[in-house]
Design a protein around this motif. Structure first.
Motif, PDB file in Angstrom:
ATOM      1  N   SER A  78       0.815  -1.209   0.000  1.00 46.34           N
ATOM      2  CA  SER A  78       0.000   0.000   0.000  1.00 46.34           C
ATOM      3  C   SER A  78       0.850   1.262   0.000  1.00 46.34           C
ATOM      4  O   SER A  78       1.863   1.342   0.712  1.00 46.34           O
ATOM      5  CB  SER A  78      -0.906   0.019   1.236  1.00 46.34           C
ATOM      6  OG  SER A  78      -1.567   1.262   1.358  1.00 46.34           O
ATOM      7  N   PRO A  79       0.464   2.278  -0.770  1.00 48.20           N
ATOM      8  CA  PRO A  79       1.208   3.552  -0.750  1.00 48.20           C
ATOM      9  C   PRO A  79       1.274   4.183   0.635  1.00 48.20           C
ATOM     10  O   PRO A  79       2.234   4.896   0.939  1.00 48.20           O
ATOM     11  CB  PRO A  79       0.415   4.436  -1.724  1.00 48.20           C
ATOM     12  CG  PRO A  79      -0.251   3.478  -2.655  1.00 48.20           C
ATOM     13  CD  PRO A  79      -0.597   2.291  -1.809  1.00 48.20           C
ATOM     14  N   ASP A  80       0.259   3.937   1.487  1.00 48.92           N
ATOM     15  CA  ASP A  80       0.288   4.527   2.832  1.00 48.92           C
ATOM     16  C   ASP A  80       0.320   3.481   3.943  1.00 48.92           C
ATOM     17  O   ASP A  80       0.130   3.795   5.114  1.00 48.92           O
ATOM     18  CB  ASP A  80      -0.900   5.466   3.031  1.00 48.92           C
ATOM     19  CG  ASP A  80      -2.250   4.755   2.970  1.00 48.92           C
ATOM     20  OD1 ASP A  80      -2.275   3.511   2.852  1.00 48.92           O
ATOM     21  OD2 ASP A  80      -3.282   5.453   3.041  1.00 48.92           O
ATOM     22  N   GLY A  81       0.536   2.212   3.573  1.00 47.39           N
ATOM     23  CA  GLY A  81       0.650   1.153   4.566  1.00 47.39           C
ATOM     24  C   GLY A  81      -0.660   0.605   5.081  1.00 47.39           C
ATOM     25  O   GLY A  81      -0.661  -0.258   5.953  1.00 47.39           O
ATOM     26  N   THR A  82      -1.790   1.075   4.529  1.00 42.30           N
ATOM     27  CA  THR A  82      -3.093   0.605   4.990  1.00 42.30           C
ATOM     28  C   THR A  82      -3.801  -0.177   3.898  1.00 42.30           C
ATOM     29  O   THR A  82      -3.548   0.007   2.702  1.00 42.30           O
ATOM     30  CB  THR A  82      -3.997   1.777   5.400  1.00 42.30           C
ATOM     31  OG1 THR A  82      -4.373   2.519   4.225  1.00 42.30           O
ATOM     32  CG2 THR A  82      -3.285   2.700   6.392  1.00 42.30           C
ATOM     33  N   GLU A  83      -4.743  -1.034   4.315  1.00 44.09           N
ATOM     34  CA  GLU A  83      -5.532  -1.764   3.333  1.00 44.09           C
ATOM     35  C   GLU A  83      -6.387  -0.805   2.507  1.00 44.09           C
ATOM     36  O   GLU A  83      -6.561  -0.998   1.300  1.00 44.09           O
ATOM     37  CB  GLU A  83      -6.429  -2.797   4.018  1.00 44.09           C
ATOM     38  CG  GLU A  83      -7.191  -3.665   3.017  1.00 44.09           C
ATOM     39  CD  GLU A  83      -8.217  -4.579   3.653  1.00 44.09           C
ATOM     40  OE1 GLU A  83      -8.646  -5.525   2.965  1.00 44.09           O
ATOM     41  OE2 GLU A  83      -8.608  -4.339   4.818  1.00 44.09           O
ATOM     42  N   ALA A  84      -6.918   0.239   3.145  1.00 46.92           N
ATOM     43  CA  ALA A  84      -7.733   1.214   2.411  1.00 46.92           C
ATOM     44  C   ALA A  84      -6.911   1.906   1.324  1.00 46.92           C
ATOM     45  O   ALA A  84      -7.396   2.128   0.209  1.00 46.92           O
ATOM     46  CB  ALA A  84      -8.316   2.241   3.374  1.00 46.92           C
TER      47      ALA A  84
ATOM     48  N   ARG B  41      -7.508   1.797  -2.833  1.00 43.12           N
ATOM     49  CA  ARG B  41      -7.537   2.946  -3.738  1.00 43.12           C
ATOM     50  C   ARG B  41      -6.560   2.743  -4.896  1.00 43.12           C
ATOM     51  O   ARG B  41      -6.870   3.067  -6.050  1.00 43.12           O
ATOM     52  CB  ARG B  41      -7.210   4.236  -2.978  1.00 43.12           C
ATOM     53  CG  ARG B  41      -8.317   4.697  -2.031  1.00 43.12           C
ATOM     54  CD  ARG B  41      -8.041   6.082  -1.502  1.00 43.12           C
ATOM     55  NE  ARG B  41      -6.906   6.118  -0.589  1.00 43.12           N
ATOM     56  CZ  ARG B  41      -6.980   5.906   0.720  1.00 43.12           C
ATOM     57  NH1 ARG B  41      -8.153   5.625   1.286  1.00 43.12           N
ATOM     58  NH2 ARG B  41      -5.892   5.964   1.477  1.00 43.12           N
ATOM     59  N   TYR B  42      -5.393   2.193  -4.599  1.00 39.45           N
ATOM     60  CA  TYR B  42      -4.429   1.914  -5.668  1.00 39.45           C
ATOM     61  C   TYR B  42      -4.959   0.826  -6.597  1.00 39.45           C
ATOM     62  O   TYR B  42      -4.804   0.914  -7.832  1.00 39.45           O
ATOM     63  CB  TYR B  42      -3.079   1.492  -5.091  1.00 39.45           C
ATOM     64  CG  TYR B  42      -2.090   1.118  -6.170  1.00 39.45           C
ATOM     65  CD1 TYR B  42      -1.460   2.108  -6.919  1.00 39.45           C
ATOM     66  CD2 TYR B  42      -1.840  -0.212  -6.495  1.00 39.45           C
ATOM     67  CE1 TYR B  42      -0.582   1.786  -7.942  1.00 39.45           C
ATOM     68  CE2 TYR B  42      -0.969  -0.553  -7.512  1.00 39.45           C
ATOM     69  CZ  TYR B  42      -0.340   0.448  -8.229  1.00 39.45           C
ATOM     70  OH  TYR B  42       0.512   0.132  -9.259  1.00 39.45           O
TER      71      TYR B  42
END
Length: 393
Positions: A133-139, A143-144
């Motif tokens: 993940s780009p931000d380390g989260t599943e959410a 989005r990616y």
């Protein structure tokens, strides 16, 4: 001197083709699935489309997008198969089908991939998602996934998580899933054999969850993938593929009411796809199918040929002629080089989409000399005298 024909004019040469293609009208497959999409991969022919553009809950079939992103990361060196990834409390929190991972684990990427494909592990998907993940989260990973799916042509895909857990806005169409399956098969042949594995016993943790849920594997009908799915909202579905001879069929079905119905419908789709259609060569490479007019050339026409054998998928039974024509913008200005793309062979088989196949110049055509230009000028002047100035525009 410009051509006396409009550049957008189409020359239709159906009579010149000399092709006699035959096929019986084909009744559409009467599937019990609420939505379905069937594609012949080699010819890129859509054999069946039922509610295929409607965004629907894809359940675990959307795990294929998580796998695609993971395969891209392996290809690019951002992951390795032997790399061990940590398990978060969020990953461990998922129920349903899992690998029974906990926060004390560090799991090899290869095991996680098998856990997703064979065991349909919801927790395994999240471990991969959080790692990439780009931000380390599943959410953030979801989005990616959505962005990447859109880039690949999945216009109705929208993801809220990595594993297909029921969520508002988590949707894919059957065509989206067919496109994704085709990309997995064609883009990552080195990993595709994972989809045909029937068993995976991870660390002895889940003896009741070791078998691949794909009901077609092992039936001897060429099935080798890809992913089942089920939720109460989505019903039972399957993204499948099978190979027989030199043909591969990709299919997606969804909205069935039981595992039995899913298994029966999937096998019926495969049998129909292979038995009711056959590949046929309709034109040989280098053999002219028509001639196109040439403007101010050393020759008045140029042969139109396919560069390779033109092979299409048609209903297997014979009986009715199929309309065929050659379309080009012309006449074509000289000089012309052998192999220049000039025209299309257009076919309209019954119950199948229109086919447009490229044709190229069969030979070089040099520009005409002085006497050719004089003759052409005389022809244009004659047309002006007869039809007025607009005849040359």
């Amino acid at each position: 001197m410009k051509s006396p024909f409009r550049p957008i004019a189409k020359q239709l040469l159906a009579a010149a083709l000399g092709l006699c293609l035959t096929a019986l009208p084909l009744a559409a497959f009467d599937t019990r699935a609420e939505a379905a999409f069937v594609l012949d991969q080699g010819t890129n022919t859509v054999l069946l489309s039922k509610n295929a553009e409607i965004p629907l809950p894809p359940a675990s079939m959307s795990k294929l997008m998580t796998l695609y992103v993971a395969f891209e990361a392996l290809r690019d060196g951002r992951l390795t198969l032997d790399e061990q990834l940590p398990v978060s409390a969020h990953a461990m929190s998922y129920g349903g089908s899992t690998m029974f991972l906990d926060t004390t684990d560090r799991v090899r990427v290869e095991d996680l991939l098998r856990g997703i494909i064979v065991l349909s592990g919801n927790d395994a998907c999240v471990v991969i998602a959080e790692a990439l993940s780009p931000d380390g989260t599943e959410a953030g990973f979801a989005r990616y996934m959505t962005k990447r799916a859109q880039e690949l042509g999945m216009n109705n895909a929208s993801f809220a998580n990595s594993n297909g857990w029921p969520a508002a806005g988590h949707r894919m169409s059957m065509r989206d899933l067919g496109i994704l399956a085709q990309h997995l098969i064609e883009d990552f042949p080195q990993y595709y054999p994972l989809f045909s594995e029937e068993n995976f016993a991870f660390d002895g943790r889940a003896p009741s969850n070791t078998r691949n849920r794909n009901p077609l594997l092992g039936l001897g009908i060429g099935a080798d993938g890809l992913k089942t799915g089920h939720t109460s909202e989505a019903g039972y579905g399957l993204v499948g593929s099978a190979v027989q001879g030199d043909r591969r069929v990709i299919f997606v079905i969804s909205g069935l009411d039981s595992t039995k119905a899913r298994a029966e419908e999937a096998e019926a789709v495969v049998n129909w796809s292979f038995r009711q259609f056959a590949k046929k060569i309709i034109a040989k490479a280098g053999i002219p199918v028509a001639r196109a007019e040439v403007w101010q050339g050393a020759e008045q026409s140029v042969g139109l040929v396919p560069q390779t054998d033109l092979e299409i998928l048609l209903p297997a039974l014979a009986g009715k002629e199929i309309a065929a024509e050659v379309v080009y913008s012309g006449p074509i200005n000289a000089p012309i080089s052998k192999g220049d793309p000039l025209a299309e062979l257009v076919l309209q088989p019954d119950d199948l989409p229109e086919l447009r196949l490229p044709l190229v110049a069969a030979e070089d055509i040099a520009a005409g000399g002085f006497f050719v230009r004089i003759k052409t000028a005389a022809q244009v002047l004659s047309k002006r005298l007869i039809n007025g100035p607009e005849a040359t525009e």
